[in-house]
Scaffold this motif. Structure first.
Motif, PDB file in Angstrom:
ATOM      1  N   CYS A  97      53.747-139.448 -62.881  1.00 33.07           N
ATOM      2  CA  CYS A  97      54.877-139.087 -63.658  1.00 33.07           C
ATOM      3  C   CYS A  97      55.484-140.532 -64.234  1.00 33.07           C
ATOM      4  O   CYS A  97      56.485-140.446 -64.666  1.00 33.07           O
ATOM      5  N   ASP A 147      60.982-135.954 -59.683  1.00 24.27           N
ATOM      6  CA  ASP A 147      60.464-137.024 -58.837  1.00 24.27           C
ATOM      7  C   ASP A 147      61.699-138.185 -58.685  1.00 24.27           C
ATOM      8  O   ASP A 147      62.357-137.911 -59.482  1.00 24.27           O
ATOM      9  N   LEU A 184      46.550-137.027 -55.471  1.00 21.90           N
ATOM     10  CA  LEU A 184      47.873-136.974 -54.633  1.00 21.90           C
ATOM     11  C   LEU A 184      47.307-137.141 -53.393  1.00 21.90           C
ATOM     12  O   LEU A 184      48.127-137.961 -52.755  1.00 21.90           O
ATOM     13  N   GLU A 200      44.285-133.232 -60.030  1.00 23.98           N
ATOM     14  CA  GLU A 200      45.801-133.635 -59.650  1.00 23.98           C
ATOM     15  C   GLU A 200      45.730-133.830 -58.207  1.00 23.98           C
ATOM     16  O   GLU A 200      46.292-134.873 -57.752  1.00 23.98           O
ATOM     17  N   GLN A 201      45.324-132.944 -57.474  1.00 21.04           N
ATOM     18  CA  GLN A 201      45.255-132.738 -55.915  1.00 21.04           C
ATOM     19  C   GLN A 201      44.630-133.916 -55.535  1.00 21.04           C
ATOM     20  O   GLN A 201      44.947-134.463 -54.387  1.00 21.04           O
ATOM     21  N   ALA A 242      54.749-138.737 -57.157  1.00 17.41           N
ATOM     22  CA  ALA A 242      53.479-138.354 -57.963  1.00 17.41           C
ATOM     23  C   ALA A 242      52.853-139.494 -58.350  1.00 17.41           C
ATOM     24  O   ALA A 242      51.810-139.400 -59.050  1.00 17.41           O
ATOM     25  N   SER A 279      47.123-130.790 -50.906  1.00 18.10           N
ATOM     26  CA  SER A 279      47.914-131.794 -51.802  1.00 18.10           C
ATOM     27  C   SER A 279      48.482-131.429 -52.952  1.00 18.10           C
ATOM     28  O   SER A 279      48.555-131.985 -53.976  1.00 18.10           O
ATOM     29  N   HIS A 297      55.877-133.076 -63.871  1.00 17.34           N
ATOM     30  CA  HIS A 297      55.665-134.026 -63.116  1.00 17.34           C
ATOM     31  C   HIS A 297      54.582-134.767 -63.312  1.00 17.34           C
ATOM     32  O   HIS A 297      54.128-135.588 -62.595  1.00 17.34           O
ATOM     33  N   GLN A 298      53.837-134.278 -64.328  1.00 13.90           N
ATOM     34  CA  GLN A 298      52.633-134.846 -64.834  1.00 13.90           C
ATOM     35  C   GLN A 298      52.510-135.193 -66.084  1.00 13.90           C
ATOM     36  O   GLN A 298      52.005-134.770 -67.050  1.00 13.90           O
ATOM     37  N   TYR A 306      51.451-130.335 -55.513  1.00 14.65           N
ATOM     38  CA  TYR A 306      52.868-131.062 -55.754  1.00 14.65           C
ATOM     39  C   TYR A 306      53.896-130.406 -54.939  1.00 14.65           C
ATOM     40  O   TYR A 306      54.782-131.171 -54.495  1.00 14.65           O
TER      41      TYR A 306
END
Length: 222
Positions: A63, A50, A215, A211-212, A59, A184, A15-16, A186
């Motif tokens: 994404c 996603d 998000l 990342e968190q 995301a 948070s 997703h990244q 994913y």
């Protein structure tokens, strides 16, 4: 770096696509994206868990904007609750429901806290939430995320602590809680999205996890 062979069709799941680095390493983000693209371009397909809609995905820019070819396929969120069917549970004398020995009463469950992640951040977050619940008086069910411990239930005033819950019990708690407090990550966001419960979420990033952090801000704004 993944596992693939040219003798069969292989899919890379992420997703990244758009890699984000900590602020002190921001200068290297373009290089990180190129390196990541070199990895997933070797695969037959790239599956992104996603939605394809750039305005209504989960995301955000993670994404979108990082895939340099047309092999990316948006397959929708993946969740253990996608096909979850709640089975019967014990009914109390006043109509309350007991699952895994935990009392669920939507009139008394203000917040559900779901803990996860590595130490010491998991323990620090648990203590922070317990201090908050004791201060506000809210009825909180705190799932500690300790899967290696016996499924015991501890009551501390207005706080109920359980090491872990089955999928059925966790689903019921999420549905009945007014607020769901969680990291948070994913996977958590996908679970909440599948259950249409993102509007209840209060998401907290694990310190230092870029990342968190992204998000948490994204969904707080939404």
């Amino acid at each position: 770096f993944g596992l693939f062979t040219r003798q069969t069709r292989c899919a890379y799941i992420t997703h990244q696509l758009y890699v984000r680095l900590p602020k002190r390493l921001k200068l290297f983000e373009p290089l990180a994206r190129v390196v990541h693209a070199c990895i997933y371009k070797r695969y037959t397909e790239v599956w992104v868990p996603d939605y394809a809609d750039k305005e209504h995905n989960l995301a955000g820019e993670l994404c979108h904007g990082g895939c340099f070819d047309n092999r990316a396929k948006y397959i929708g969120p993946l969740s253990r609750f996608s096909s979850c069917v709640t089975t019967s549970s014990t009914i109390g004398a006043r109509g309350e429901r007991f699952v895994d020995g935990v009392l669920f009463d939507k009139n008394h469950l203000s917040s559900l806290a779901i803990l996860s992640g590595l130490e010491p951040q998991r323990t620090l977050f648990e203590q922070e939430l317990m201090d908050r619940a004791m201060l506000t008086g809210e009825q909180m069910l705190l799932v500690q995320g300790l899967v290696d411990r016996p499924a015991t239930r501890i009551q501390r005033g207005n706080i109920t602590l359980v090491p872990h819950l089955s999928d059925e019990a966790l689903l019921q708690a999420m549905q009945q809680a007014t607020t769901i407090i969680a990291r948070s990550g994913y996977s958590t966001i996908m679970d909440l999205a599948v259950l249409n419960l993102l509007h209840k979420a209060e998401l907290h990033a694990t310190p230092g996890q870029t990342e968190q952090e992204y998000l948490a801000v994204l969904h707080a704004r939404r």
